[in-house]
Design an enzyme around this catalytic site. Structure first.
Site, mmCIF file in Angstrom:
data_model
loop_
_atom_site.group_PDB
_atom_site.id
_atom_site.type_symbol
_atom_site.label_atom_id
_atom_site.label_comp_id
_atom_site.label_asym_id
_atom_site.label_seq_id
_atom_site.Cartn_x
_atom_site.Cartn_y
_atom_site.Cartn_z
ATOM 1 N N SER A 125 0.826 -1.202 0.000
ATOM 2 C CA SER A 125 0.000 0.000 0.000
ATOM 3 C C SER A 125 0.856 1.246 0.000
ATOM 4 C CB SER A 125 -0.858 0.037 1.268
ATOM 5 O OG SER A 125 -1.630 -1.125 1.370
ATOM 6 N N HIS A 146 -1.346 -2.734 -6.992
ATOM 7 C CA HIS A 146 -2.000 -2.491 -5.704
ATOM 8 C C HIS A 146 -3.504 -2.646 -5.858
ATOM 9 C CE1 HIS A 146 -3.132 0.542 -2.371
ATOM 10 N NE2 HIS A 146 -3.011 -0.665 -1.868
ATOM 11 N N GLU A 158 -3.898 -0.004 -8.731
ATOM 12 C CA GLU A 158 -2.881 1.017 -9.014
ATOM 13 C C GLU A 158 -1.644 0.301 -9.546
ATOM 14 O OE1 GLU A 158 -3.009 4.773 -6.093
ATOM 15 O OE2 GLU A 158 -2.743 2.901 -5.033
ATOM 16 N N ASN A 197 -3.642 5.949 -1.280
ATOM 17 C CA ASN A 197 -3.347 6.034 0.152
ATOM 18 C C ASN A 197 -2.730 7.367 0.544
ATOM 19 O OD1 ASN A 197 -4.408 3.705 1.395
ATOM 20 N ND2 ASN A 197 -2.903 2.502 0.272
HETATM 21 N N1 LIG Z 1 -5.943 -4.519 4.164
HETATM 22 C C1 LIG Z 1 -6.193 -3.718 3.151
HETATM 23 O O1 LIG Z 1 -7.277 -3.089 3.049
HETATM 24 C C2 LIG Z 1 -5.166 -3.581 2.037
HETATM 25 C C3 LIG Z 1 -5.546 -2.973 0.843
HETATM 26 C C4 LIG Z 1 -4.599 -2.887 -0.196
HETATM 27 C C5 LIG Z 1 -3.312 -3.376 -0.006
HETATM 28 N N2 LIG Z 1 -2.982 -3.948 1.189
HETATM 29 C C6 LIG Z 1 -1.607 -4.468 1.320
HETATM 30 O O2 LIG Z 1 -1.641 -5.870 1.125
HETATM 31 C C7 LIG Z 1 -0.595 -6.499 1.895
HETATM 32 C C8 LIG Z 1 -1.212 -7.574 2.762
HETATM 33 O O3 LIG Z 1 -2.149 -6.977 3.632
HETATM 34 P P1 LIG Z 1 -3.322 -7.829 4.301
HETATM 35 O O4 LIG Z 1 -4.332 -6.827 4.761
HETATM 36 O O5 LIG Z 1 -3.714 -8.936 3.385
HETATM 37 O O6 LIG Z 1 -2.537 -8.443 5.564
HETATM 38 P P2 LIG Z 1 -2.876 -9.776 6.393
HETATM 39 O O7 LIG Z 1 -2.195 -9.611 7.704
HETATM 40 O O8 LIG Z 1 -4.344 -10.049 6.345
HETATM 41 O O9 LIG Z 1 -2.170 -10.929 5.552
HETATM 42 C C9 LIG Z 1 -0.776 -11.086 5.425
HETATM 43 C C10 LIG Z 1 -0.502 -12.560 5.176
HETATM 44 O O10 LIG Z 1 0.846 -12.722 4.766
HETATM 45 C C11 LIG Z 1 1.327 -13.931 5.346
HETATM 46 N N3 LIG Z 1 2.787 -13.879 5.355
HETATM 47 C C12 LIG Z 1 3.579 -13.129 6.160
HETATM 48 N N4 LIG Z 1 4.886 -13.353 5.856
HETATM 49 C C13 LIG Z 1 4.896 -14.257 4.835
HETATM 50 C C14 LIG Z 1 5.922 -14.893 4.083
HETATM 51 N N5 LIG Z 1 7.200 -14.612 4.323
HETATM 52 N N6 LIG Z 1 5.575 -15.772 3.103
HETATM 53 C C15 LIG Z 1 4.279 -16.054 2.859
HETATM 54 N N7 LIG Z 1 3.258 -15.478 3.548
HETATM 55 C C16 LIG Z 1 3.569 -14.593 4.522
HETATM 56 C C17 LIG Z 1 0.677 -13.973 6.722
HETATM 57 O O11 LIG Z 1 0.659 -15.297 7.233
HETATM 58 C C18 LIG Z 1 -0.728 -13.433 6.426
HETATM 59 O O12 LIG Z 1 -1.634 -14.468 6.096
HETATM 60 C C19 LIG Z 1 0.091 -5.375 2.661
HETATM 61 O O13 LIG Z 1 1.205 -4.949 1.935
HETATM 62 C C20 LIG Z 1 -0.979 -4.283 2.702
HETATM 63 O O14 LIG Z 1 -0.443 -2.992 2.827
HETATM 64 C C21 LIG Z 1 -3.881 -4.079 2.210
#
Ligand SMILES: NC(=O)c1ccc[n+]([C@@H]2O[C@H](COP(=O)([O-])OP(=O)(O)OC[C@H]3O[C@@H](n4cnc5c(N)ncnc54)[C@H](O)[C@@H]3O)[C@@H](O)[C@H]2O)c1
Length: 292
Positions: A125, A146, A158, A197
């Site tokens: 993000s 993104h 994005e 963001n």
């Molecule tokens: N939450 C949102 O609304 C949103 C929106 C757009 C982008 N994002 C981005 O998406 C990404 C993930 O966010 P999220 O909300 O899904 O987080 P989340 O915490 O729900 O999920 C992250 C996952 O990654 C896994 N993980 C961690 N380290 C790992 C590794 N080394 N290998 C494999 N898996 C691994 C974890 O077990 C977990 O299941 C972040 O970069 C976040 O900024 C989030």
């Protein structure tokens, strides 16, 4: 009919949390062979449940037929081994918003993905793509893709090219997002927060400060934006949906990049994250939720 070898049909996703599971779901539902890698068996299991629950919801809502659900499930493979990604043409990293973790994942992907033409994308993000690209030997094939939460519902992607991303990499990724995934692509330069963001997070942080100072109740802050500005949800409910840990991490990246006070996480947000109050995913944030 022969398929152009540059057309993406084999997709990988790293991380099967909120976002990774959504990206994997839209990829499999688009007819693409999709491999998801998680860090351990427990996280893999939780990811599988998230995927199943989301597709069951889509079936109940009449957005997905039973046959298409089965088809999508058959195209999804889950693993804890990066070697399962070796033949992928595009991999989207979607692990937690922490630069050190993402750098490690990009190092691992650079070793695991054999196809010299493959694209390595991040769903970050806020972290500048260049920081991830330089962890690989192929920075010209690294970019930001993104997606938005929930991925099966929200249309936007994005696309972020770093200074070193090859134009052909960006074009191929854009075809992937607009073609099979039917997303609307907007392009952003490689600056922390990109377009959405950089606009959204200071707005959410203002609402958190307003709540923290007792200026108004959380319900009134949210109702103000829902009823007064026709937003689908208020800023505190939105922070809970995004995840307070993710919201804070994005704020920290923006603050590190621009040093603007508007991007600094307010203390109450830090305390909530330290307490494990992460929003919907943990059952409690600014509001309480039932965790499924
Ligand atoms: N939450 C949102 O609304 C949103 C929106 C757009 C982008 N994002 C981005 O998406 C990404 C993930 O966010 P999220 O909300 O899904 O987080 P989340 O915490 O729900 O999920 C992250 C996952 O990654 C896994 N993980 C961690 N380290 C790992 C590794 N080394 N290998 C494999 N898996 C691994 C974890 O077990 C977990 O299941 C972040 O970069 C976040 O900024 C989030």
């Amino acid at each position: 009919m022969t398929t152009d070898p540059l057309t993406i049909t084999r997709v990988g996703v790293v991380g099967c949390g909120l976002m990774g599971s959504g990206i994997a779901e839209v990829s499999a539902r688009a007819g693409l062979d999709t491999v998801v890698v998680e860090r351990d068996a427990e996280a893999l299991d939780a990811g599988r449940q998230r995927l199943d629950a989301s597709m069951a919801r889509a079936v109940r809502a009449g957005k997905l037929s039973e046959a298409d659900r089965e088809g999508a499930t058959s195209r999804l493979a889950l693993s804890t081994d990066y070697a399962a990604l070796s033949d992928r043409q595009l991999v989207v990293e979607a692990v937690i918003e922490a630069e050190a973790d993402k750098v490690e994942v990009f190092r691992a992907l650079d070793k695991a993905v054999a196809d010299g033409e493959a694209i390595l994308a991040s769903n970050t993000s806020s972290i500048p793509i260049m920081k991830l690209a330089m962890a690989t030997q192929r920075p010209e094939q690294v970019l930001g893709l993104h997606f938005f939460n929930p991925v099966p519902v929200l249309n936007l992607v994005e696309l972020v090219s770093s200074l070193l991303t090859a134009p052909t990499t960006a074009e191929r990724a854009q075809h992937f997002a607009e073609g099979p995934l039917h997303k609307r692509v907007i392009r952003s330069q490689d600056r922390a927060g990109f377009v959405v963001n950089a606009l959204l997070i200071p707005y959410i942080l203002s609402a958190v400060r307003m709540y923290e100072s007792g200026f108004a109740t959380r319900e009134d802050i949210d109702a103000g934006m829902v009823e007064g500005c026709a937003h689908p949800m208020g800023p505190l409910a939105l922070a809970d949906l995004i995840g307070l840990d993710t919201t804070m991490a994005v704020a920290e990246s923006l603050y590190a990049e621009f040093k603007e006070p508007a991007y600094a996480p307010p203390p109450v947000l830090s305390r909530m994250v330290e307490a494990g109050l992460l929003g919907r995913k943990s059952g409690r944030g600014f509001y309480h939720y039932t965790v499924h």
